[in-house]
Every structure is written in C-alpha cells, then in structure tokens.
Write a protein that holds these residues in place. Structure first.
Motif, PDB file in Angstrom:
ATOM      1  N   THR A  63       0.839  -1.199   0.000  1.00 54.82           N
ATOM      2  CA  THR A  63       0.000   0.000   0.000  1.00 54.82           C
ATOM      3  C   THR A  63       0.875   1.250   0.000  1.00 54.82           C
ATOM      4  O   THR A  63       2.094   1.187   0.127  1.00 54.82           O
ATOM      5  N   ALA A  64       0.213   2.382  -0.139  1.00 57.15           N
ATOM      6  CA  ALA A  64       0.859   3.685   0.020  1.00 57.15           C
ATOM      7  C   ALA A  64      -0.171   4.636   0.610  1.00 57.15           C
ATOM      8  O   ALA A  64      -1.383   4.459   0.417  1.00 57.15           O
ATOM      9  N   VAL A  65       0.294   5.631   1.307  1.00 57.30           N
ATOM     10  CA  VAL A  65      -0.611   6.603   1.919  1.00 57.30           C
ATOM     11  C   VAL A  65      -1.046   7.631   0.879  1.00 57.30           C
ATOM     12  O   VAL A  65      -0.203   8.161   0.138  1.00 57.30           O
ATOM     13  N   LYS A  66      -2.347   7.916   0.831  1.00 57.17           N
ATOM     14  CA  LYS A  66      -2.819   8.966  -0.077  1.00 57.17           C
ATOM     15  C   LYS A  66      -2.397  10.327   0.458  1.00 57.17           C
ATOM     16  O   LYS A  66      -2.622  10.658   1.620  1.00 57.17           O
ATOM     17  N   THR A  67      -1.751  11.096  -0.393  1.00 61.63           N
ATOM     18  CA  THR A  67      -1.297  12.434  -0.042  1.00 61.63           C
ATOM     19  C   THR A  67      -2.363  13.463  -0.403  1.00 61.63           C
ATOM     20  O   THR A  67      -3.377  13.140  -1.028  1.00 61.63           O
ATOM     21  N   ASP A  68      -2.097  14.721  -0.037  1.00 61.40           N
ATOM     22  CA  ASP A  68      -3.060  15.781  -0.353  1.00 61.40           C
ATOM     23  C   ASP A  68      -2.912  16.302  -1.772  1.00 61.40           C
ATOM     24  O   ASP A  68      -3.635  17.201  -2.198  1.00 61.40           O
ATOM     25  N   ASP A  69      -1.960  15.738  -2.507  1.00 60.61           N
ATOM     26  CA  ASP A  69      -1.699  16.150  -3.888  1.00 60.61           C
ATOM     27  C   ASP A  69      -1.286  14.895  -4.653  1.00 60.61           C
ATOM     28  O   ASP A  69      -0.330  14.214  -4.263  1.00 60.61           O
ATOM     29  N   LEU A  70      -1.989  14.586  -5.742  1.00 59.71           N
ATOM     30  CA  LEU A  70      -1.707  13.376  -6.521  1.00 59.71           C
ATOM     31  C   LEU A  70      -0.250  13.294  -6.941  1.00 59.71           C
ATOM     32  O   LEU A  70       0.328  12.198  -6.995  1.00 59.71           O
ATOM     33  N   SER A  71       0.374  14.423  -7.215  1.00 51.08           N
ATOM     34  CA  SER A  71       1.761  14.413  -7.686  1.00 51.08           C
ATOM     35  C   SER A  71       2.755  14.067  -6.584  1.00 51.08           C
ATOM     36  O   SER A  71       3.919  13.755  -6.872  1.00 51.08           O
ATOM     37  N   LYS A  72       2.357  14.134  -5.338  1.00 50.19           N
ATOM     38  CA  LYS A  72       3.234  13.812  -4.217  1.00 50.19           C
ATOM     39  C   LYS A  72       3.188  12.313  -3.966  1.00 50.19           C
ATOM     40  O   LYS A  72       2.226  11.794  -3.401  1.00 50.19           O
ATOM     41  N   GLN A  73       4.223  11.639  -4.375  1.00 46.97           N
ATOM     42  CA  GLN A  73       4.239  10.174  -4.285  1.00 46.97           C
ATOM     43  C   GLN A  73       4.757   9.740  -2.919  1.00 46.97           C
ATOM     44  O   GLN A  73       5.863  10.089  -2.527  1.00 46.97           O
ATOM     45  N   SER A  74       3.954   8.969  -2.213  1.00 47.67           N
ATOM     46  CA  SER A  74       4.369   8.480  -0.900  1.00 47.67           C
ATOM     47  C   SER A  74       5.047   7.129  -1.032  1.00 47.67           C
ATOM     48  O   SER A  74       4.844   6.410  -2.012  1.00 47.67           O
ATOM     49  N   PRO A  75       5.891   6.758  -0.054  1.00 46.36           N
ATOM     50  CA  PRO A  75       6.599   5.478  -0.142  1.00 46.36           C
ATOM     51  C   PRO A  75       5.633   4.306  -0.146  1.00 46.36           C
ATOM     52  O   PRO A  75       4.564   4.352   0.479  1.00 46.36           O
ATOM     53  N   LEU A  76       6.022   3.252  -0.837  1.00 47.36           N
ATOM     54  CA  LEU A  76       5.265   2.013  -0.772  1.00 47.36           C
ATOM     55  C   LEU A  76       5.544   1.316   0.550  1.00 47.36           C
ATOM     56  O   LEU A  76       6.690   1.207   0.983  1.00 47.36           O
ATOM     57  N   ARG A  77       4.488   0.834   1.177  1.00 49.22           N
ATOM     58  CA  ARG A  77       4.611  -0.021   2.352  1.00 49.22           C
ATOM     59  C   ARG A  77       4.569  -1.457   1.831  1.00 49.22           C
ATOM     60  O   ARG A  77       3.507  -2.008   1.559  1.00 49.22           O
ATOM     61  N   LEU A  78       5.732  -2.021   1.657  1.00 49.07           N
ATOM     62  CA  LEU A  78       5.833  -3.297   0.958  1.00 49.07           C
ATOM     63  C   LEU A  78       5.243  -4.439   1.766  1.00 49.07           C
ATOM     64  O   LEU A  78       5.486  -4.582   2.962  1.00 49.07           O
ATOM     65  N   ARG A  79       4.459  -5.236   1.043  1.00 48.03           N
ATOM     66  CA  ARG A  79       3.934  -6.504   1.544  1.00 48.03           C
ATOM     67  C   ARG A  79       4.144  -7.529   0.420  1.00 48.03           C
ATOM     68  O   ARG A  79       4.583  -7.188  -0.675  1.00 48.03           O
ATOM     69  N   PRO A  80       3.813  -8.795   0.635  1.00 48.05           N
ATOM     70  CA  PRO A  80       4.143  -9.809  -0.377  1.00 48.05           C
ATOM     71  C   PRO A  80       3.397  -9.685  -1.700  1.00 48.05           C
ATOM     72  O   PRO A  80       3.814 -10.283  -2.688  1.00 48.05           O
ATOM     73  N   MET A  81       2.298  -8.926  -1.749  1.00 45.26           N
ATOM     74  CA  MET A  81       1.545  -8.799  -3.000  1.00 45.26           C
ATOM     75  C   MET A  81       1.341  -7.325  -3.336  1.00 45.26           C
ATOM     76  O   MET A  81       1.181  -6.490  -2.444  1.00 45.26           O
TER      77      MET A  81
END
Length: 332
Positions: A144-162
């Motif tokens: 998953t990743a956290v939704k930011t207040d601006d689509l262009s602001k890419q948040s880190p992926l929280r890695l899981r197995p899928m």
C-alpha cells in the motif's frame, strides 16, 4: 556513514529513498508477466500453476468481467459459462502458500513476490466495489501507500508480499474508485498505469494502424511523471517494432535502440515499464496461444526477450512462462 556507502544502501523510487523500496524501483529487476493465467472453459487450468512453478517474483495477469452480478475470471462476457472461476475460488487459494511463506521469511528485499495485474474488462461501480470487497479480505497481504493531499506527491510504498495493478483506459473510473474517492491519509492498495491511448482514433485499416505505432515518439504518449496512483506503463510491442509480433521482420540495432529509448524515457518519468505480449511458437507447440502475439518461432522471439531484459524492462509478458523465466534468470 560515508557518502559512497550511503548511496549503495539507499535506493530511489521516484523520490523515495528506503532500502525496502528497491524491488519496485524502475529498472531494479526484470520479472515475468504471466499472460492470461486462468482457466477458460475447462482448458488452460495449469497456467497459474505453471507461473507459480517458475518461482518468485512474478507478475500474473487475471482478466475480470462483471457478468450477472459476479466478477468472473474470463476474457469477456461473450465467453461466460456457469462454471467460470473467480479470484477467490481460483487465484487466491493457489497463491496462499507463496504469500504465507513470504510473510514467515520476511525477506522484504524480494517483496512483492506476487504482483497481481487485474485486467478489468468492464468496470461498472458494482464491479469495482466487488473487487474492493475481495481485497478487504486480503488486506494484510497487500502493498500500500498513503494517499497524499496532492496526486503528484508520491508516498513510499509499504511493501507486503503482494502488489495489485490495474491498467487505466480512456474514460474509465478506476482512478476515481481506487484513488480519488479515498480520504487523504487513506491506504492506496490498487495502483494504476499511464492511461492507455485511444485505439485507432483515425479509423485506419487495422494493420496500417499497427504499423503506424512504431513511429510514435514516447513523448507523444505521455509527458507526466509517475504519481501517487499511476506507477506503471504497459506498452504494446507495436510501439517498438513495425508490424507488431505477427508481422515483424528481423530484429535490428535500430529496433533495439527504440526499445531502450522507451524504457529510459519511462524510467526517467518514474514508471515501471511493461511490454506485452512476446511469444514465439510454432503450430506444433501452440498451447492455445494467440496468433497476434506470436513471432512464429523460439528463434524469432529470443532476441526480443534478451533485448527487453538488457534494456531493464520491469515486466515482460508472455504465454511461454518457463522459457522466458529462464532467460530472465540467465540475464540478471
């Protein structure tokens, strides 16, 4: 830590610097995309088993169609029958051992071990709602990743197995449903693509249109960088090679240069780069595969596979999972 050591320890995924992100950094690894790995009217039931047998990590394509209130693993509504499988009856039980093993081992340097590409054939809101309800039950598996207040602001992926991917097409609602409607701070768990260009907008004869794609510059297809939702780019091979798979001629240095141009350009914008679908079979070894993706022989497809691997394409789609997987392993 000295600067040189710091550069080795950290990896970059479109501005995000954490060691765990490296597997999904554009250009970090090339992996098999197992094309259409689901049964079809009693045939091809071994496809997902074959993909799993190649070893992790891999990407797997599962087509979904909404038919009579059900999300079915099938190429389209015209092929529907009363016994078509679903993600929960077919896909998730087969990959459960892989995911559970990954969770036990916690080797995040290899996550995601399974990337699920959902090719959604029709997307009324109730279909996307049904998909979300399924994903609710497997939340602990999902990157998953956290939704930011601006689509262009890419948040880190929280890695899981899928990891779950979809392909965004003209005038569909996937982005609205899987990203826009989420609250800021919510978990993004389905990631989209560069919006697929409109197919043959000038209504050219089919082969003339396919031939024309090999002269389209990448900058004409997309200019925007990858963002918090759009993280990959799936390209038809016809953009690389005039005639596509079915009507190509010999591989050449010029074609190789165009392939590398697309990969470099997409990676510069922050996208994982995917190419489909590269097969090389004769009629004697055809396992029900489609002629439009066929170069006609193993000798013909091999230089394309090698070139895509060498160019650091992230995903390469094929129906010949075993031989492509072997080439990827040999080439990395």
């Amino acid at each position: 830590m000295k600067a040189a050591a710091l550069c080795i320890a950290l990896s970059v995924f479109s501005g995000v610097t954490v060691q765990a992100q490296r597997p999904v950094t554009p250009g970090a690894r090339t992996i098999l995309l197992a094309h259409n790995a689901y049964p079809d009217h009693g045939k091809y039931e071994d496809r997902l088993d074959r993909a799993i047998a190649t070893g992790v990590p891999f990407v797997v394509e599962e087509d979904l169609a909404w038919i009579d209130g059900k999300s079915l693993l099938i190429h389209g509504a015209k092929n529907a029958s009363g016994e078509d499988p679903t993600l929960e009856s077919y896909f998730f039980p087969k990959i459960k051992p892989l995911i559970e093993k990954a969770l036990q081992e916690r080797n995040k340097g290899n996550w995601p071990v399974v990337t699920l590409y959902l090719d959604i054939k029709n997307d009324p809101p109730e279909h996307l709602q049904a998909i979300n309800a399924i994903l609710d039950r497997y939340q602990d598996w999902l990157t998953t990743a956290v939704k930011t207040d601006d689509l262009s602001k890419q948040s880190p992926l929280r890695l899981r197995p899928m990891m779950v991917l979809v392909e965004d097409k003209q005038n569909d609602i996937k982005q609205k449903f899987f990203y826009d409607d989420l609250p800021v701070g919510g978990a993004i768990r389905v990631f989209g693509s560069v919006t697929k260009p409109a197919e043959n907008p000038n209504h050219l004869p089919k082969q003339e249109y396919i031939d024309s794609l090999a002269s389209v510059p990448p900058e004409q297809i997309v200019t925007g960088h990858a963002d918090n939702y759009h993280r990959w780019w799936g390209l038809d091979w016809s953009y690389v090679e005039k005639g596509g798979e079915e009507h190509s001629n010999a591989w050449s240095a010029e074609k190789d240069a165009r392939l590398k141009q697309f990969v470099r350009y997409g990676h510069k914008l922050g996208y994982l780069m995917s190419f489909y679908c590269l097969d090389g079979f004769t009629q004697d070894n055809n396992q029900g595969w489609e002629a439009e993706y066929n170069f006609g022989s193993p000798d013909a497809v091999m230089p394309r596979w090698k070139a895509a691997i060498h160019a650091k394409a992230d995903f390469i789609s094929s129906d010949d999972y075993e031989h492509l997987s072997h080439e990827i392993q040999q080439g990395q």
